[in-house]
Design a protein around this motif. Structure first.
Motif, PDB file in Angstrom:
ATOM      1  N   TRP A 182      11.931  25.621   7.180  1.00 49.06           N
ATOM      2  CA  TRP A 182      11.129  24.710   6.364  1.00 49.06           C
ATOM      3  C   TRP A 182      11.767  24.441   4.998  1.00 49.06           C
ATOM      4  N   THR A 183      12.525  25.410   4.491  1.00 44.12           N
ATOM      5  CA  THR A 183      13.217  25.228   3.215  1.00 44.12           C
ATOM      6  C   THR A 183      14.120  24.001   3.249  1.00 44.12           C
ATOM      7  N   TYR A 184      14.748  23.743   4.390  1.00 45.36           N
ATOM      8  CA  TYR A 184      15.637  22.588   4.538  1.00 45.36           C
ATOM      9  C   TYR A 184      14.894  21.367   5.089  1.00 45.36           C
ATOM     10  N   ALA A 185      13.851  21.602   5.882  1.00 42.78           N
ATOM     11  CA  ALA A 185      13.127  20.484   6.502  1.00 42.78           C
ATOM     12  C   ALA A 185      12.249  19.746   5.499  1.00 42.78           C
ATOM     13  N   ASN A 186      11.665  20.459   4.535  1.00 43.99           N
ATOM     14  CA  ASN A 186      10.755  19.841   3.579  1.00 43.99           C
ATOM     15  C   ASN A 186      11.402  18.701   2.785  1.00 43.99           C
ATOM     16  N   PRO A 187      12.540  18.925   2.110  1.00 43.67           N
ATOM     17  CA  PRO A 187      13.165  17.808   1.380  1.00 43.67           C
ATOM     18  C   PRO A 187      13.617  16.679   2.297  1.00 43.67           C
ATOM     19  N   LEU A 188      13.996  17.010   3.533  1.00 41.55           N
ATOM     20  CA  LEU A 188      14.392  15.969   4.488  1.00 41.55           C
ATOM     21  C   LEU A 188      13.206  15.071   4.826  1.00 41.55           C
ATOM     22  N   ILE A 189      12.033  15.661   5.037  1.00 42.47           N
ATOM     23  CA  ILE A 189      10.826  14.885   5.330  1.00 42.47           C
ATOM     24  C   ILE A 189      10.469  13.987   4.161  1.00 42.47           C
ATOM     25  N   LEU A 190      10.579  14.499   2.931  1.00 42.23           N
ATOM     26  CA  LEU A 190      10.271  13.699   1.744  1.00 42.23           C
ATOM     27  C   LEU A 190      11.241  12.535   1.602  1.00 42.23           C
ATOM     28  N   ARG A 191      12.516  12.773   1.926  1.00 43.50           N
ATOM     29  CA  ARG A 191      13.494  11.677   1.872  1.00 43.50           C
ATOM     30  C   ARG A 191      13.176  10.615   2.923  1.00 43.50           C
ATOM     31  N   LEU A 192      12.745  11.049   4.108  1.00 37.52           N
ATOM     32  CA  LEU A 192      12.373  10.090   5.156  1.00 37.52           C
ATOM     33  C   LEU A 192      11.165   9.251   4.729  1.00 37.52           C
ATOM     34  N   LEU A 193      10.189   9.892   4.081  1.00 38.39           N
ATOM     35  CA  LEU A 193       9.030   9.151   3.587  1.00 38.39           C
ATOM     36  C   LEU A 193       9.447   8.127   2.534  1.00 38.39           C
ATOM     37  N   ASN A 194      10.364   8.514   1.639  1.00 37.06           N
ATOM     38  CA  ASN A 194      10.857   7.578   0.631  1.00 37.06           C
ATOM     39  C   ASN A 194      11.615   6.420   1.264  1.00 37.06           C
ATOM     40  N   HIS A 195      12.305   6.722   2.371  1.00 36.79           N
ATOM     41  CA  HIS A 195      13.066   5.680   3.061  1.00 36.79           C
ATOM     42  C   HIS A 195      12.145   4.675   3.750  1.00 36.79           C
ATOM     43  N   TYR A 196      11.129   5.163   4.438  1.00 40.08           N
ATOM     44  CA  TYR A 196      10.248   4.272   5.202  1.00 40.08           C
ATOM     45  C   TYR A 196       9.150   3.655   4.335  1.00 40.08           C
ATOM     46  N   TYR A 197       8.876   4.251   3.181  1.00 43.23           N
ATOM     47  CA  TYR A 197       7.880   3.700   2.261  1.00 43.23           C
ATOM     48  C   TYR A 197       8.502   3.584   0.866  1.00 43.23           C
ATOM     49  N   PRO A 198       9.483   2.699   0.696  1.00 44.94           N
ATOM     50  CA  PRO A 198      10.194   2.604  -0.583  1.00 44.94           C
ATOM     51  C   PRO A 198       9.325   1.989  -1.677  1.00 44.94           C
ATOM     52  N   ASN A 199       9.693   2.266  -2.922  1.00 47.10           N
ATOM     53  CA  ASN A 199       9.008   1.654  -4.054  1.00 47.10           C
ATOM     54  C   ASN A 199       9.219   0.138  -4.047  1.00 47.10           C
ATOM     55  N   LYS A 212       0.812  -1.221   0.000  1.00 44.12           N
ATOM     56  CA  LYS A 212       0.000   0.000   0.000  1.00 44.12           C
ATOM     57  C   LYS A 212       0.848   1.275   0.000  1.00 44.12           C
ATOM     58  N   ASN A 213       2.112   1.162  -0.375  1.00 40.83           N
ATOM     59  CA  ASN A 213       2.984   2.339  -0.350  1.00 40.83           C
ATOM     60  C   ASN A 213       2.570   3.414  -1.352  1.00 40.83           C
ATOM     61  N   TYR A 214       1.699   3.054  -2.289  1.00 42.58           N
ATOM     62  CA  TYR A 214       1.214   4.057  -3.236  1.00 42.58           C
ATOM     63  C   TYR A 214       0.453   5.183  -2.521  1.00 42.58           C
ATOM     64  N   LEU A 215      -0.035   4.900  -1.294  1.00 37.11           N
ATOM     65  CA  LEU A 215      -0.724   5.945  -0.534  1.00 37.11           C
ATOM     66  C   LEU A 215       0.233   7.074  -0.160  1.00 37.11           C
ATOM     67  N   ILE A 216       1.523   6.754  -0.051  1.00 38.48           N
ATOM     68  CA  ILE A 216       2.543   7.755   0.255  1.00 38.48           C
ATOM     69  C   ILE A 216       3.292   8.174  -1.000  1.00 38.48           C
ATOM     70  N   ARG A 217       3.577   7.197  -1.867  1.00 39.52           N
ATOM     71  CA  ARG A 217       4.356   7.467  -3.075  1.00 39.52           C
ATOM     72  C   ARG A 217       3.410   7.848  -4.221  1.00 39.52           C
ATOM     73  N   ASN A 218       2.971   9.084  -4.230  1.00 43.20           N
ATOM     74  CA  ASN A 218       2.117   9.576  -5.309  1.00 43.20           C
ATOM     75  C   ASN A 218       2.404  11.050  -5.541  1.00 43.20           C
ATOM     76  N   LYS A 219       1.833  11.581  -6.620  1.00 37.54           N
ATOM     77  CA  LYS A 219       2.148  12.959  -7.026  1.00 37.54           C
ATOM     78  C   LYS A 219       1.593  14.004  -6.066  1.00 37.54           C
ATOM     79  N   ILE A 243       0.771  17.760  -0.164  1.00 36.92           N
ATOM     80  CA  ILE A 243       0.217  17.544   1.179  1.00 36.92           C
ATOM     81  C   ILE A 243       1.242  17.904   2.254  1.00 36.92           C
ATOM     82  N   VAL A 244       2.488  17.455   2.065  1.00 39.76           N
ATOM     83  CA  VAL A 244       3.545  17.770   3.028  1.00 39.76           C
ATOM     84  C   VAL A 244       3.745  19.277   3.117  1.00 39.76           C
ATOM     85  N   GLN A 245       3.716  19.958   1.971  1.00 42.40           N
ATOM     86  CA  GLN A 245       3.906  21.407   1.962  1.00 42.40           C
ATOM     87  C   GLN A 245       2.786  22.121   2.716  1.00 42.40           C
TER      88      GLN A 245
END
Length: 263
Positions: A201-218, A144-151, A156-158
């Motif tokens: 937030w300029t630096y935190a935003n990409p870090l959060i996205l990388r964490l999401l990619n790490h915990y919900y990989p393709n 179900k990682n598509y719930l996180i890995r989508n366009k 939403i994070v922003q």
């Protein structure tokens, strides 16, 4: 290129030992059915199919022809980066895959665009049958990682981040402004706090996205037995409560500091 080709990106799949075994069995059936149907002569060597594997883990990679060795490495690896299942004929290899039959199933943890299934051959029926059998097996391990890995996740994070920043800035204004003996202290404090948050937030935003990619990989290699979701929820709630408490102390300290400075 071969005359007929079908390919498809692989998205949101759990690659565990069961996946490896079932994919290998499907590939073995494809190879055996094809090779058994060939006449027993030297010419058949050119069109006979051979299985091979590529596995990259812990910063080292191997090209293998033995399934047992593949399973051994798969189990022993600390971090699996890439796994490739290959079917090739001599004709396909010698012509750089312009002729003959070949199959590539690539599963890449680091690069989503490098995870795909490709089937090529001179016969359309063989391509369709092999592709369908393999893709059906792959789909059994979808997650179900598509719930996180989508366009929409970046949007939403922003939005959530800006809302949290707005709330924190209001909180800062409520805590600090009473200590400031200046005109429009609430508005000034809010604006300064929001500007500070925006820069963070300029630096935190990409870090959060990388964490999401790490915990919900393709491609999620192997099963991981983590903590129960209830324990995770308790830990997360405790962390958030502690963070809010520290922020409250920080705002109180800044209010007292500004009050002393502006006396």
């Amino acid at each position: 290129m071969s005359k007929f080709l079908r390919d498809q990106y692989i998205r949101n799949v759990n690659v565990n030992e069961s996946f490896v075994e079932n994919i290998n069995d499907t590939i073995k059936d494809i190879v055996n059915i094809h090779n058994i149907s060939l006449p027993k002569d030297e010419e058949s060597i050119k069109i006979g199919l051979v299985q091979s594997y590529i596995i990259r883990f812990d910063n080292k990679g191997f090209l293998l022809y033995d399934y047992e060795t593949l399973v051994k490495y798969f189990k022993e690896a600390i971090k699996i980066e890439r796994l490739v299942f290959i079917i090739d004929s001599f004709e396909s290899r010698s012509s750089n895959r312009q002729f003959g039959k070949c199959i590539d199933l690539r599963l890449d943890y680091n690069d989503q665009s490098n995870s795909s299934l490709t089937v090529q051959a001179d016969h359309k029926e063989w391509v369709d049958a092999a592709f369908s059998n393999l893709f059906e097996t792959i789909n059994k391990y979808s997650n179900k990682n598509y719930l996180i890995r989508n366009k929409w996740i970046n949007f939403i994070v922003q939005i959530v981040g800006v809302f949290i920043g707005f709330v924190l800035s209001l909180w800062a204004a409520l805590k600090i402004s009473p200590s400031l003996s200046i005109e429009y202290s609430f508005i000034v404090t809010f604006i300064l706090a929001f500007i500070l948050f925006s820069n963070i937030w300029t630096y935190a935003n990409p870090l959060i996205l990388r964490l999401l990619n790490h915990y919900y990989p393709n491609i999620k290699f192997r099963d991981t037995k983590g903590l129960h979701w209830l324990i995770k929820a308790v830990i997360s709630s405790t962390f958030v409560a502690l963070l809010l408490y520290l922020i409250n102390l920080l705002y109180g300290y800044l209010g007292e500091l500004f009050k002393t400075i502006l006396k």
